[in-house]
Write an enzyme that holds these catalytic residues in place. Structure first.
Site, PDB file in Angstrom:
ATOM      1  CG  HIS A   1      -1.976   1.051   1.227  1.00  0.00           C
ATOM      2  ND1 HIS A   1      -3.289   0.811   1.576  1.00  0.00           N
ATOM      3  CD2 HIS A   1      -1.923   2.373   0.928  1.00  0.00           C
ATOM      4  CE1 HIS A   1      -3.981   1.939   1.500  1.00  0.00           C
ATOM      5  NE2 HIS A   1      -3.170   2.909   1.122  1.00  0.00           N
TER       6      HIS A   1
ATOM      7  CG  HIS B   1      -1.534  15.615  -7.145  1.00  0.00           C
ATOM      8  ND1 HIS B   1      -2.777  15.265  -6.690  1.00  0.00           N
ATOM      9  CD2 HIS B   1      -0.797  14.470  -7.073  1.00  0.00           C
ATOM     10  CE1 HIS B   1      -2.806  13.985  -6.378  1.00  0.00           C
ATOM     11  NE2 HIS B   1      -1.604  13.475  -6.587  1.00  0.00           N
TER      12      HIS B   1
ATOM     13  CB  SER C   1       0.127   6.439  -9.078  1.00  0.00           C
ATOM     14  OG  SER C   1       0.271   7.838  -9.028  1.00  0.00           O
ATOM     15  CB  THR C   2      -4.737   9.220  -8.927  1.00  0.00           C
ATOM     16  OG1 THR C   2      -4.654   8.852  -7.553  1.00  0.00           O
ATOM     17  CG2 THR C   2      -6.170   9.394  -9.365  1.00  0.00           C
TER      18      THR C   2
ATOM     19  NE  ARG D   1      -1.582  13.870 -10.550  1.00  0.00           N
ATOM     20  CZ  ARG D   1      -0.442  14.538 -10.647  1.00  0.00           C
ATOM     21  NH1 ARG D   1      -0.430  15.775 -11.105  1.00  0.00           N
ATOM     22  NH2 ARG D   1       0.708  13.973 -10.296  1.00  0.00           N
TER      23      ARG D   1
ATOM     24  CG  ASP E   1      -9.495  11.148  -6.141  1.00  0.00           C
ATOM     25  OD1 ASP E   1     -10.500  11.127  -5.402  1.00  0.00           O
ATOM     26  OD2 ASP E   1      -8.561  11.960  -6.000  1.00  0.00           O
TER      27      ASP E   1
ATOM     28  CD  GLU F   1      -8.415   6.442   4.520  1.00  0.00           C
ATOM     29  OE1 GLU F   1      -8.985   6.519   3.429  1.00  0.00           O
ATOM     30  OE2 GLU F   1      -7.375   7.078   4.797  1.00  0.00           O
TER      31      GLU F   1
ATOM     32  CG  ASP G   1      -1.573   5.504   3.380  1.00  0.00           C
ATOM     33  OD1 ASP G   1      -1.909   5.264   2.215  1.00  0.00           O
ATOM     34  OD2 ASP G   1      -2.316   6.103   4.189  1.00  0.00           O
ATOM     35  CG  ASP G   2       0.248   8.590   1.378  1.00  0.00           C
ATOM     36  OD1 ASP G   2       0.187   8.589   0.148  1.00  0.00           O
ATOM     37  OD2 ASP G   2      -0.743   8.350   2.106  1.00  0.00           O
TER      38      ASP G   2
HETATM   39  C1  6MZ Z   1      -7.185   7.801   0.858  1.00  0.00           C
HETATM   40  C2  6MZ Z   1      -5.201   8.369  -0.125  1.00  0.00           C
HETATM   41  C3  6MZ Z   1      -4.541   8.309   1.131  1.00  0.00           C
HETATM   42  O1  6MZ Z   1      -2.302   8.736  -6.513  1.00  0.00           O
HETATM   43  O2  6MZ Z   1      -1.145  10.921  -6.785  1.00  0.00           O
HETATM   44  N1  6MZ Z   1      -4.280   8.724  -1.033  1.00  0.00           N
HETATM   45  N2  6MZ Z   1      -6.507   8.117  -0.245  1.00  0.00           N
HETATM   46  N3  6MZ Z   1      -6.638   7.739   2.084  1.00  0.00           N
HETATM   47  C4  6MZ Z   1      -5.329   8.000   2.272  1.00  0.00           C
HETATM   48  N4  6MZ Z   1      -4.829   7.976   3.543  1.00  0.00           N
HETATM   49  C5  6MZ Z   1      -4.036   9.016   4.088  1.00  0.00           C
HETATM   50  N5  6MZ Z   1      -3.238   8.567   0.932  1.00  0.00           N
HETATM   51  C6  6MZ Z   1      -3.100   8.820  -0.406  1.00  0.00           C
HETATM   52  O3  6MZ Z   1      -0.942   9.649  -4.616  1.00  0.00           O
HETATM   53  C7  6MZ Z   1      -1.675  10.569  -3.839  1.00  0.00           C
HETATM   54  C8  6MZ Z   1      -3.149  10.207  -3.846  1.00  0.00           C
HETATM   55  O4  6MZ Z   1      -3.356   8.959  -3.201  1.00  0.00           O
HETATM   56  C9  6MZ Z   1      -4.583   8.943  -2.474  1.00  0.00           C
HETATM   57  C10 6MZ Z   1      -5.220  10.313  -2.671  1.00  0.00           C
HETATM   58  O5  6MZ Z   1      -6.143  10.231  -3.742  1.00  0.00           O
HETATM   59  C11 6MZ Z   1      -4.026  11.191  -3.035  1.00  0.00           C
HETATM   60  O6  6MZ Z   1      -4.386  12.312  -3.801  1.00  0.00           O
HETATM   61  P1  6MZ Z   1      -1.058   9.519  -6.208  1.00  0.00           P
HETATM   62  O7  6MZ Z   1       0.191   8.820  -6.605  1.00  0.00           O
END
Ligand code: 6MZ
Length: 372
Positions: free
Chosen positions: A22, A82, A114-115, A117, A156, A218, A300-301
């Site tokens: 993830h 972004h 990834s989304t 765009r 998204d 979430e 996650d991120d």
């Molecule tokens: C939901 C999340 C997220 O797609 O541009 N994203 N969506 N919950 C979360 N928990 C914190 N963390 C990230 O990466 C960024 C995008 O991933 C999703 C959101 O749509 C965010 O804009 P990408 O690579």
């Protein structure tokens, strides 16, 4: 007092072979990649990009101190990112760097999401976006980076049905033409979007062989939505923070997840910084581990939350008093949850068996002859 030799520490977590399932590409962007963008911007003296980079830096400073933020703050930060990753070159560069960073943290198998765009000002379309991600992955392969990488395009929640349909069609097309695109992710700010309308699209994707990783529960107050999404059903759940009654969920949701044995992607630091859970100890990982349910530790991120996968394993071990053996089992168990297919699972199991010997973990529960 000397630390117990069998205590889980950061070094052990770094040495552990790991699976990351993830990871949002743009949320994973590191300070060093941002720095590269800053240098490029300095030469072009684009002021608004410079200001945006400064804002991202300010967010990182707060997060590094582990100051709790809000979900809104997280989603604002994604928007800032972004704004600076707006052409295909930048997308390939971020993808490449993110893979390299996971690889150097001991990640042997990585599923990125990834989304796609569009950015009319830079000639970027969703298709070109996916091509740019693929290029980043291929460059890593050419450079001999020793991590298997797969990709899941993200829908998204705020997308129109038409846009979401475009993502599904592209995902199916890339699934047919490459071995890299293995599934689809549904993510985005959980406060928005009508996921009910997306269900037929998600079902279509699944019927055509794409695996589904779906963010759900979430936050509290979305039991009905979770019920609808679990009905598809997803192949993995992202977060699932509030599925169980103690967190505002419902027993029938728990029963469905258990019955269908749907693995849950657990992102501890993300949930803490975003305010979804009060404290590490109240994280739902414990609830699901007590049920022996498949749980996969994820980041996650990693950029937005200033973490990495080894640190996430360590946080779980420290919080829930896990032994080296427990932590090993978690990393090994994650192999069963990948979307990459049985051949890759076999390959990974061989890697894990070799690494187990290297780490000195002999028979189950024994480390260097010492019982854990
Ligand atoms: C939901 C999340 C997220 O797609 O541009 N994203 N969506 N919950 C979360 N928990 C914190 N963390 C990230 O990466 C960024 C995008 O991933 C999703 C959101 O749509 C965010 O804009 P990408 O690579």
């Amino acid at each position: 007092m000397m630390a117990s030799p069998s205590k889980v520490d950061l070094e052990y977590c770094q040495q552990l072979p790991k699976v990351e399932l993830h990871a949002h590409i743009n949320g994973s962007i590191s300070p060093s990649t941002l720095q590269k963008l800053a240098v490029k911007t300095n030469s072009s003296s684009d002021k608004s990009v410079k200001e945006t980079l400064n804002e991202i830096h300010r967010w990182r400073t707060l997060v590094e101190k582990r100051e709790r933020q809000t979900m809104n703050g997280c989603f604002q930060t994604f928007k800032l990112i972004h704004r600076v990753i707006k052409d295909v070159k930048a997308v390939s560069m971020v993808t490449y760097d993110v893979i390299k960073e996971f690889a150097s943290d001991g990640v042997k198998y990585l599923e990125l999401r990834s989304t796609p765009r569009d950015d009319a000002t830079n000639g970027m379309t969703k298709r070109l976006y996916i091509d740019a991600v693929m290029k980043g992955i291929e460059l890593c392969e050419l450079d001999g980076i020793d991590t298997i990488v797969k990709f899941l395009p993200s829908i998204d929640r705020r997308m129109s049905l038409e846009e979401a349909g475009e993502v599904v069609s592209l995902a199916l097309e890339y699934q047919a033409s490459t071995d890299k695109c293995v599934g689809l992710d549904l993510s985005g700010d959980p406060q928005f979007g009508d996921v009910k309308a997306l269900v037929p699209l998600l079902q279509r994707a699944r019927n055509h062989g794409l695996k589904l990783a779906i963010h759900t529960a979430e936050h509290q107050g979305c039991n009905e939505e979770s019920r609808i999404l679990l009905g598809i059903p997803p192949d993995r759940i992202g977060h699932g923070t509030c599925l169980h009654p103690e967190a505002g969920g419902d027993q029938d949701l728990v029963d469905t997840v258990v019955r269908s044995n749907i693995p849950i992607e657990m992102c501890l630091t993300s949930n803490l910084i975003g305010g979804a859970v009060e404290s590490p100890a109240s994280h739902h990982l414990k609830y699901w581990m007590n049920k022996n349910h498949p749980c996969v530790i994820c980041t996650d991120d990693k950029g937005v939350f200033s973490t990495n996968l080894s640190e996430e394993y360590l946080l779980a071990a420290d919080t829930f008093n896990l032994s080296r053996h427990d932590v090993w089992d978690m990393s090994e168990g994650a192999v069963d949850c990948i979307f990459g297919g049985e051949t890759i699972k076999g390959l990974l199991r061989t890697i894990w068996a070799k690494e187990k010997i290297k780490l000195g973990l002999g028979e189950a529960g024994v480390l260097n002859g010492e019982s854990l």
